[in-house]
Write an enzyme that holds these catalytic residues in place. Structure first.
Site, PDB file in Angstrom:
ATOM      1  N   TRP A   1       8.125  -3.073   4.377  1.00 11.41           N
ATOM      2  CA  TRP A   1       7.031  -3.991   4.090  1.00 11.41           C
ATOM      3  C   TRP A   1       7.493  -5.436   3.919  1.00 11.41           C
ATOM      4  O   TRP A   1       6.796  -6.363   4.320  1.00 11.41           O
ATOM      5  CB  TRP A   1       6.307  -3.507   2.836  1.00 11.41           C
TER       6      TRP A   1
ATOM      7  N   LYS B   1      19.683  12.119  -5.967  1.00 10.83           N
ATOM      8  CA  LYS B   1      18.370  11.772  -5.446  1.00 10.83           C
ATOM      9  C   LYS B   1      17.298  12.659  -6.036  1.00 10.83           C
ATOM     10  O   LYS B   1      17.510  13.839  -6.259  1.00 10.83           O
ATOM     11  CB  LYS B   1      18.358  11.940  -3.929  1.00 10.83           C
TER      12      LYS B   1
ATOM     13  N   GLN C   1      12.153  -1.079   0.975  1.00  9.25           N
ATOM     14  CA  GLN C   1      11.160  -1.829   1.732  1.00  9.25           C
ATOM     15  C   GLN C   1      11.740  -3.066   2.399  1.00  9.25           C
ATOM     16  O   GLN C   1      11.012  -3.839   3.017  1.00  9.25           O
ATOM     17  CB  GLN C   1       9.998  -2.249   0.811  1.00  9.25           C
TER      18      GLN C   1
ATOM     19  N   PRO D   1       0.803  -1.220   0.000  1.00  9.00           N
ATOM     20  CA  PRO D   1       0.000   0.000   0.000  1.00  9.00           C
ATOM     21  C   PRO D   1       0.839   1.275   0.000  1.00  9.00           C
ATOM     22  O   PRO D   1       1.686   1.454   0.866  1.00  9.00           O
ATOM     23  CB  PRO D   1      -0.778  -0.119   1.319  1.00  9.00           C
TER      24      PRO D   1
ATOM     25  N   LYS E   1      11.943  16.819  -4.228  1.00 15.03           N
ATOM     26  CA  LYS E   1      10.812  17.687  -4.500  1.00 15.03           C
ATOM     27  C   LYS E   1      11.267  19.144  -4.494  1.00 15.03           C
ATOM     28  O   LYS E   1      10.874  19.918  -5.353  1.00 15.03           O
ATOM     29  CB  LYS E   1       9.743  17.469  -3.431  1.00 15.03           C
TER      30      LYS E   1
ATOM     31  N   ASP F   1      -2.051   2.901   2.535  1.00 17.25           N
ATOM     32  CA  ASP F   1      -1.450   2.982   3.854  1.00 17.25           C
ATOM     33  C   ASP F   1      -1.815   4.354   4.413  1.00 17.25           C
ATOM     34  O   ASP F   1      -1.517   5.369   3.787  1.00 17.25           O
ATOM     35  CB  ASP F   1       0.072   2.843   3.708  1.00 17.25           C
TER      36      ASP F   1
ATOM     37  N   TRP G   1       4.054   0.233  10.258  1.00 18.09           N
ATOM     38  CA  TRP G   1       4.595  -0.881   9.457  1.00 18.09           C
ATOM     39  C   TRP G   1       3.874  -2.181   9.781  1.00 18.09           C
ATOM     40  O   TRP G   1       3.796  -3.082   8.959  1.00 18.09           O
ATOM     41  CB  TRP G   1       6.097  -1.055   9.692  1.00 18.09           C
TER      42      TRP G   1
END
Length: 1216
Positions: free
Chosen positions: A631, A728, A627, A49, A731, A88, A591
């Site tokens: 996850w 990287k 992850q 999610p 934003k 999520d 998590w």
RNA sequence: GCGCGCGUAGCUCAGUUGGUUAGAGCGCGUCCCUGAUAAGGACGAGGUCCGUGGUUCGAGUCCACGCGUGCGCACCA
């Protein structure tokens, strides 16, 4: 009966895709695709999610692209692949976002604002970018069921989590512990390991070397090093390594020492027995012997070693801590040891084997409140004392990170701010030996970047994951990780160093920990659902939610299982009559939410037992490498604990837990008795593609003031003053273009193909806009051009493919197509047709094999090669067949059917990868049979290869033929003979005669490619070619071993042609090699050698891997004239286009030239020229001289001509 | 500090169990072909396969060490 419609070559893919999206939506194609496979075997996919409270970026596109391709593929292969979306929604990021909105900071302000409105805002905030996410998902063609997405804040989801937590709790796997955690003081919460890891930053902290004077001799001090001066007031122990040797050092005057007779001028690690040095002030320090030198360097003053002492001798000595807030009051207290005797609990030197000589002084200051290792030391020390007399935990700091009244000098001061004050004081008091800035990585809060974390003792809930370490490792070993190294590398290491999962969060917006505590006995009870809670005796507090809901009917029902409503619910204690059970205040790590998704997405076990049974474990998941500890881990840990067997050691203690429960409480083993019971390994997922991280590529002006996303933009703005950057995605830097813009410019297929075909998915990927753009002509446009070519000619010729089939049509498989009266068996068609269909079938086999092993990258390469073969060989070689004027000729119809069938199969092959283009091609190709066939290519079965069509040998031969053409062109290039000029002959010498006969039989193609009248093949001796016989290393290496270099040299020295003769006559080559042991003879057979050809110098020749092509460069008058005629055709065709002639327009041609040679050539090839250019008349005028400056003059070969053409009529036939 | 990746052409990247002349696309240069044409194709230049050492008949590939780079982890006192 309708036919095909010509499709232009200048397709606008983004627009096309929007149309396809609408078509899918209107016709519910995705739903249909699932419906079709409802009885198929299942292929289970889990959607990890995403969080919808941030904008999606290109990295999410990659994830979504990879997630999409395998379910689509499997569906076409007949599997039933449900794709349930998920979101999520809980956690700190959401709270932080809301805090920003409200302009508040920290827990106390949240509580002032009110938890109830705060939670409500959180619930709304998580959907802020929902639309963008849904739009992205849809636009990129990710087929997933968004309408029935699982949402982690939904009541049923939370109740599933509660059930699993109850199962852990009832088995004693959930415990409340005092632990040193990374504490975000401003936020008032502990952070998980994953969160802490994200916030490390390099900072300079004060680094102090502080004296801890021994009580037995205050002039002798243990020297300790710390980078957290603020922990010194809470000092409790000093640790040394008992196995290390320590040195007692004094500080001699530098000058005095230098003057000494045999004393070294600087510190030495050897004991200087001869010169018992006197310290300037008489003070001495204890440091690890191995660190004396480095310390001396650091202090920039000599140290003299007076004597050595082992660490174990230091252990037990009392010292005076540098700051006295507890020492003075308690130094006289003693505790009784279990082993007998008494000892002061604190301010003692203790042993610790983690103390090393890597840095510092070899002696470590211990403040158990502020370090995990320190805390462990305290616990070890506690064990030495009888109960009640053990050392307490000294902690001079409160949970807000400020000094308490224990430490009045600094009371209320934030610890990091106190550093400076403490250092100053230490210096004044003379206990500071050295101070410097120390640059190291230190964790900060990942959401509030200015807030450093501190280690702090905190009561927290833990899951005993360490008990399952072996089970998790066992499960992990059964998972197929791609790339493989994740299993034993990153993920395996992480599991091996597993620590208990710190589950609770002292926050607000999260899944509440479903544990209620008895106010009298502190005994606890876990609850598995809201209903279970409602059935508790004497329940009260549910009205708080009902009131809130009545006041605001808009509130979503799911909020009732959240704080603060759930906290209001209390019930009668089963442990103590008259007492109440109250919920603990914590929520859990989000998590855990996502890791519970395999069952919580179904609300299992409260409902949907069949769905869960069917959809567990997953066959396929994919997320990015970040992850690993997110996850991937949370899923594995939870599933292992909830569905795996209980480790033996634990099973024993479970009985004790059961024994302590109230009689009406359910016994622990209910988890094992669910309808699922224990599950086979591996769970919860079988195959996992771990995606690489995505980096951005951009350009900056040299002064770094301007930023550009493409090189062109940078060039336009800065000329040459720009630099390329990568790093990287950020934003704030805006160093990438939003996915939407990419879709609008290039289309989703371009982006998808770029992701699939450019690198294996686990490579880290540079998101390069140019590379995305480039992937269009390389593949998409190439395929589209072939497709366009087909439609143009099919429409012109009225070829309507399957329209004449009367039998039932469905997916236009080869079997269905073969029902057409004009469709001839493939075996009856030309070599080229058989080759093409063989290539298609072979590629189909390969793609299936690759996709079945999750190799999407490999599959794309196969497809790309296939499209290249189709475009650059099949169509190229077949063009004249489509131009043929006889519309009914078998050869022409064969050509159409072959191309049609190839395109049909390709549209199915590419459907999982570039679903839009596949759909578009499929729909155009099926137009003549309209509604008779499946409306979407995505409803078709994936193609399967008819093995009888695959002719791998033909493939090899055609490749050779292509190579000969390519080499021939190279030779022409070398000789500067353009292809339009016919040549009389080429000679092709092959290294291997195997395919010679076949090539000879099919040399029309090569003749036409090379524009020659004759091709001679040979594999024997040739005047143009030298033979080089080389050893087949792969075969000979194991056989002759170390003799190989000699063998190589012998073959190189010998004459190749002679060796070959030997081979032809005797079937072997005999060599004698000199060895240290004498001569040795070796026989080589045909498989032991490789023959390489080399063109001799001085010929218009070129060589490839297995052949040499030699051109006969002599030109006859006839050849020259033919060349001129072809030049003329080219010139006229250009002119036709220039004046806007339609394909079929008839023209009249007038050519004026001063050259008799031109005139003769044209007249001699008049019929050819007229035929090629659809001319009804061709006149040549020879004049004395052409006006030199006439702009209408054009070059025909070497001569200027005047060319005039006139359109006289239109005709339906393109060529006649 | 430890662990895991990565390092191959100007750029972005492939390179199967070690094997003979290390590939592709882009860019650059030269040219070809052309009624798929606002396309297509060929050829060429361009490489110390990060370095050093080792194993081997043979290393871009395996091993060790080092350098650079990215990510992850903490006994960063």
């Amino acid at each position: 009966m309708t036919g095909f419609q010509a499709v232009g070559t200048n397709a606008k893919f983004p627009e096309l895709e929007e149309g396809i999206l609408q078509f899918w939506k209107d016709n519910h194609i995705y739903k249909q695709s699932l419906e079709l496979r409802k009885d198929g075997p299942s292929f289970v996919f889990y959607e990890g999610p995403p969080t919808a409270n941030g904008l999606p970026h290109p990295g999410h596109c990659l994830t979504r692209a990879i997630k999409d391709v395998f379910p689509r593929y499997k569906t076409m292969r007949g599997y039933r692949c449900l794709r349930k979306a998920g979101w999520d929604t809980h956690g700190l990021p959401v709270e932080v976002e809301v805090c920003k909105e409200l302009g508040i900071h920290g827990k106390s302000e949240i509580e002032k604002y009110g938890i109830e409105p705060f939670i409500q805002r959180c619930q709304q905030s998580v959907w802020r970018y929902m639309q963008e996410w849904e739009r992205l998902t849809e636009r990129i063609g990710f087929w997933i069921d968004l309408s029935e997405a699982y949402v982690t804040y939904h009541q049923s989801y939370i109740e599933s989590i509660w059930w699993s937590l109850k199962s852990l709790f009832d088995r004693g796997l959930l415990y409340r512990g005092h632990k040193i955690v990374w504490w975000w003081a401003q936020g008032g919460t502990a952070l998980s390991a994953g969160e802490v890891g994200q916030g490390y930053r390099e900072v300079a902290d004060p680094s102090v070397y502080v004296k801890f004077p021994l009580e037995e001799d205050p002039s002798l001090s243990l020297l300790v090093w710390t980078t957290t001066p603020w922990t010194l007031p809470s000092n409790q122990f000093a640790a040394v390594n008992p196995d290390l040797t320590y040195a007692i050092c004094s500080f001699p005057e530098p000058t005095a020492l230098a003057a000494g007779t045999d004393a070294p001028s600087t510190a030495t690690s050897n004991v200087n027995a001869n010169t018992p040095a006197a310290s300037v002030d008489g003070s001495r320090i204890i440091v690890a012997q191995a660190l004396v030198q480095s310390l001396s360097d650091k202090l920039k003053r000599p140290l003299a070693i007076d004597s050595l002492i082992s660490g174990s001798e230091l252990v037990g000595k009392y010292y005076k801590p540098p700051m006295d807030y507890y020492y003075g009051k308690s130094k006289a207290e003693v505790g009784t040891l279990k082993a007998g005797g008494q000892q002061r609990p604190s301010w003692r030197i203790v042993p610790a084997d983690f103390v090393t000589i890597d840095s510092g002084t070899g002696a470590v200051h211990m403040a158990p409140a502020f370090g995990e290792a320190d805390y462990d030391v305290l616990n070890q020390q506690k064990l030495l004392f009888v109960d009640g007399e053990a050392p307490p935990l000294i902690c001079a700091v409160d949970s807000e990170g400020k000094f308490t009244s224990d430490c009045p000098d600094y009371q209320g001061i934030w610890v990091k701010d106190a550093d400076k004050l403490i250092v100053r004081r230490l210096r004044e008091e003379g206990s500071l030996l050295h101070f410097e800035q120390y640059v190291h990585d230190y964790p900060f809060c990942w959401r509030a970047e200015a807030d450093p974390l501190i280690q702090y003792p905190r009561e927290s809930w833990f899951v005993r994951t360490t008990q399952f370490r072996d089970s998790m490792l066992e499960n992990n070993s059964k998972i197929r990780w791609m790339p493989e190294h994740i299993r034993d590398g990153r993920f395996g290491n992480f599991l091996a160093s597993n620590v208990d999962w710190a589950l609770s969060r002292e926050r607000y917006w999260g899944t509440p920990l479903p544990i209620w505590v008895c106010e009298a006995t502190s005994k606890m009870d876990a609850v598995a659902s809201y209903d279970e809670l409602l059935k508790k005796p004497g329940i009260t507090g549910t009205e708080v939610w009902l009131k809130a809901k009545a006041a605001n009917p808009e509130l979503v029902e799911d909020l009732k299982v959240h704080k603060p409503y759930i906290d209001a619910v209390t019930y009668d204690s089963p442990f103590s009559k008259g007492s109440r059970m109250t919920r603990v205040t914590e929520v859990i790590d989000c998590w855990y939410d996502s890791g519970a998704m395999p069952f919580a997405q179904w609300g299992y076990p409260h409902k949907n037992h069949e769905q869960f049974a069917d959809q567990f474990p997953a066959d396929f998941i994919s997320e990015a490498i970040d992850q690993t500890r997110g996850w991937f881990y949370s899923q594995l840990a939870i599933s292992t604990m909830v569905f795996g067997p209980t480790p033996k050691a634990l099973a024993h203690s479970l009985e004790q837990i059961d024994a302590q429960k109230p009689t009406d409480a359910p016994k622990q083993n209910f988890v094992q008795n669910t309808d699922q019971g224990q599950r086979d390994f591996p769970h919860p997922f079988k195959n996992c593609i771990v995606l690489g991280l995505m980096l951005a590529e951009w350009y900056e002006s040299k002064d770094a003031k301007q930023r550009f996303l493409t090189e062109e933009e940078a060039k336009d703005a800065c000329g040459k003053d720009y630099v390329s950057k990568s790093g990287k995605m950020s934003k704030s830097l805006r160093n990438y273009r939003s996915p939407n813009e990419i879709f609008d410019r290039f289309g989703a297929d371009a982006l998808r193909w770029y992701f699939y075909a450019n690198q294996p998915p686990w490579n880290s990927i540079l998101y390069s806009e140019r590379a995305i753009r480039d992937s269009i002509p390389e593949f998409l446009l190439r395929l589209w051009n072939v497709f366009s070519f087909f439609t143009i000619y099919a429409e012109m010729d009225g070829f309507s493919g399957p329209a004449d089939i009367s039998a039932k049509l469905d997916q236009l498989t080869p079997e269905e197509l073969s029902q057409s009266p004009t469709y001839r068996p493939i075996a009856d068609r030309s070599e080229l047709d058989r080759w093409m269909l063989s290539e298609v079938a072979a590629a189909t086999e390969d793609v299936i094999a690759k996709m079945d092993s999750f190799d999407s990258y490999g599959a794309c390469q196969v497809i790309s090669q296939l499209v290249d073969s189709l475009s650059n060989w099949y169509v190229r070689r077949s063009r004249s067949r489509y131009w043929s004027s006889d519309k009914k000729s078998t050869d022409k119809i064969d050509a159409y059917w072959t191309l049609y069938e190839s395109l049909l199969t390709i549209s199915k092959l590419i459907a999982p990868f570039v679903p839009f283009m596949a759909e578009s091609i499929w729909q155009q190709l099926t137009k003549p049979v309209g509604s008779q066939v499946r409306t979407s290519v995505h409803l078709c079965d994936y193609p399967t290869a008819d093995a009888s069509i695959v002719d791998r040998q033909l493939g090899v031969r055609m490749k050779l033929l292509r190579e000969i053409s390519s080499i021939g062109r190279s030779a022409r290039m070398e000789a500067k003979l353009k292809v339009r000029q016919p040549l009389s002959r080429v000679e092709v010498t092959l290294a291997d005669a195997t395919h010679q006969t076949w090539l000879k039989d099919h040399d029309d193609i090569a003749k036409e490619e090379l524009n020659v009248k004759e091709i001679q093949y040979s594999s024997g001796s040739s005047p143009y070619v030298e033979y080089v016989v080389q050893p087949n290393l792969r075969k000979l290496g194991p056989r002759v071993g170390s003799m190989l270099p000699k063998l190589k040299a012998a073959l190189a020295k010998a004459d190749g042609a002679t060796l070959l003769d030997q081979m032809t006559t005797n079937g072997k080559i005999s060599l004698t090699l000199e060895d240290a042991n004498g001569a040795k003879s070796i026989d080589l057979d045909g498989e032991d050698i490789l023959v390489r050809l080399q063109a001799k110098e001085g010929w218009a020749a070129a060589q490839g891997h297995g052949c040499v092509v030699v051109l006969a460069t002599a030109l006859t008058e006839e050849l020259i004239q033919e060349g001129i005629a072809r030049d003329a055709v080219r010139l006229i065709q250009d002119q036709r286009k220039a004046v806007g002639c339609d394909f079929a327009d008839r023209i009249e041609i007038g050519i004026t030239t001063a050259s008799q040679a031109i005139a003769d050539a044209i007249n001699n090839h008049k019929a050819f020229i007229e035929g090629e250019t659809l001319a009804t008349r061709l006149d040549v005028h020879v004049v004395e001289a052409l006006p030199a400056e006439d702009p209408a003059l054009q070059d025909l070969g070497e001569y200027p001509v005047l060319l005039v053409i006139k359109t006289v009529s239109s005709s339906a036939s393109p060529k006649s």
